[in-house]
Scaffold this active site. Structure first.
Site, PDB file in Angstrom:
ATOM      1  NE  ARG A 242       5.962  17.696  62.549  1.00 56.33           N
ATOM      2  CZ  ARG A 242       6.283  16.780  61.651  1.00 56.33           C
ATOM      3  NH1 ARG A 242       7.333  16.017  61.857  1.00 56.33           N
ATOM      4  NH2 ARG A 242       5.565  16.617  60.561  1.00 56.33           N
ATOM      5  CB  ALA A 243       3.559  19.951  69.718  1.00 57.59           C
TER       6      ALA A 243
END
Length: 345
Positions: A242-243
C-alpha cells in the site's frame, strides 16, 4: 444559508498539511489524511477548507458516539410502520458523498467502525444488508481523521489504510502564533468580510487543484519513479504494497500540482514522509532512503518511459472510476521485462 468557512488559503503555517490536503483533492485515490496533534491546532478548519477545493462538496463531521446504523444507514421505521414496507434511511456516509468526512479522535472509535469507514472510503460505495434491506449507494468522500496519540493509538493495520499521516507542530513560533490569532479574530469579527478578502487567493487555490486534477491522467507512472519508490519502501521495512502505491500516486499528484509532464525527483521527495511516516519500521528520515536524482531519473525526459507511453497501460484515464480503491495497477513494461528475466533459471 450556509455559514462562512475559514478559507484554506488564509490558514497560517501548516504548509505540509495544506499540501497533503490539496494532493488528496487532486487524486482522492491517495486515500485520505490522518492528522496527529493536540486540540486547538485548526485541524477541523483545514479539513473544512478541503471541501471547498472539491467544488463546494459537503463537509460532514462524524457525530461523537455514532452507532453503526447511524453511519451506514438503516431501516426507515416510519415507512416500515406506516406503510408496511422496507425502505432505506441514509446515514452519515450518504450525506458525505462528494465531499469530506471528518472524524475527530478517530483513535477512540471502535476498531470495527474505523475499518468500516476506511472500507467505504476506499471503494466509494456503501453496501448495506440488514433488517430485510439490501441497498447500496455512492459514498465518494475524502476521509480526514484526527488523533492525539497520548489518548491511544490506532492499530497498525488501520493506520496503514490511511493514505497520508502527518503530525502538526503544537508550538508554532511567536510571530506565527500572533498572525494566526489576528486572522482568527478578524474572521470571528466579520466572517463575510474576511472570506471576501481572501476570495481571490482561495479561488486561485481551487483552480490550481482543478487544473491539476484534469491533467493527472496524462502523467505516466514510469519505471524510473516506480523503481525509486519500491526500493525505498523495501529499505524502510514497510509491510505490504500500500505504501508503494500511495507514494506513487502522491508523487504523480504532486507533479500535476507543479504542472509537470512527468514525475520527477522533487515530486518523490516532497511526498515521501506523507506516505511512510506511519508505515516505516526503519527510523531513518524518509528522504534519506531515496537515491540522488542522477542515479535514477534520466535528465532527458525523452529517455524516460519510452515504452511505457506506447499503449502499455500505465497512464490512467481521467474520471471517477475506482475512487479511493487501492486496486492493482498495470506495471510499466520495462519493469515487466526485468521481472521476467529474474524468473528465468
Amino acid at each position: 444559508m450556509t455559514a462562512p468557512v475559514f478559507p484554506l488559503a488564509a490558514v497560517v503555517g501548516a504548509e505540509p498539511l495544506k499540501l497533503a490536503l490539496c494532493l488528496n483533492a487532486i487524486d482522492p485515490r491517495i486515500g485520505g489524511v490522518l492528522i496527529e496533534g493536540p486540540r486547538g491546532m485548526a485541524k477541523s478548519t483545514l479539513a473544512r477548507g478541503l471541501a471547498d477545493l472539491l467544488g463546494d462538496g459537503p463537509f460532514i463531521t462524524l457525530p461523537l458516539g455514532a452507532s453503526e446504523e447511524r453511519i451506514v444507514g438503516t431501516l426507515d421505521l416510519d415507512a416500515a410502520l406506516g406503510e408496511g414496507r422496507a425502505r432505506f434511511a441514509p446515514g452519515v456516509l450518504a450525506a458525505a458523498d462528494g465531499g469530506v468526512l471528518y472524524v475527530d479522535e478517530v483513535n477512540l472509535l471502535p476498531d470495527h467502525l474505523v475499518d468500516l469507514l476506511l472500507d467505504v472510503a476506499a471503494s466509494g460505495v456503501n453496501r448495506v444488508e440488514r433488517d430485510g434491506i439490501s441497498h447500496e449507494h455512492a459514498a465518494r468522500f475524502l476521509l480526514v481523521g484526527t488523533m492525539n496519540p497520548e489518548e491511544g493509538e490506532l492499530r497498525p493495520q488501520l493506520l496503514d489504510r490511511f493514505g497520508f499521516a502527518l503530525a502538526l507542530d503544537s508550538r508554532p513560533a511567536p510571530l506565527e502564533r500572533a498572525e494566526i490569532l489576528r486572522r482568527r479574530l478578524a474572521f470571528d469579527s466579520d466572517p463575510a468580510a474576511f472570506v471576501a478578502q481572501w476570495a481571490s487567493d482561495q479561488a486561485q487555490l481551487r483552480e490550481r487543484c482543478a487544473q491539476a486534477r484534469a491533467r493527472l491522467g496524462s502523467i505516466p507512472l514510469d519505471d524510473a519513479a516506480l523503481e525509486i519508490i519500491t526500493t525505498a519502501c523495501h529499505q524502510a521495512g514497510v509491510d505490504g504494497l500500500r505504501a508503494d502505491l500511495v507514494w506513487l500516486r502522491a508523487a504523480r499528484a504532486h507533479a500535476a500540482w507543479r504542472d509537470a509532464a512527468l514525475i520527477e525527483h522533487v515530486d518523490i521527495i516532497a511526498v515521501a514522509d506523507f506516505a511512510l511516516r506511519h508505515r516505516r519500521r526503519d527510523i531513518k528520515d524518509s528522504t534519506s532512503l531515496i537515491p540522488p536524482l542522477e542515479e535514477r531519473l534520466p535528465s532527458d525526459p525523452s529517455e524516460r518511459g519510452k515504452s511505457d507511453q506506447q499503449g502499455q497501460g500505465d497512464v490512467e484515464p481521467s474520471g471517477d472510476d475506482g475512487w479511493g480503491a487501492l486496486a492493482a495497477e498495470p506495471v510499466a513494461s520495462g519493469l515487466r521485462r526485468r521481472l521476467g528475466e529474474a524468473k528465468k533459471p
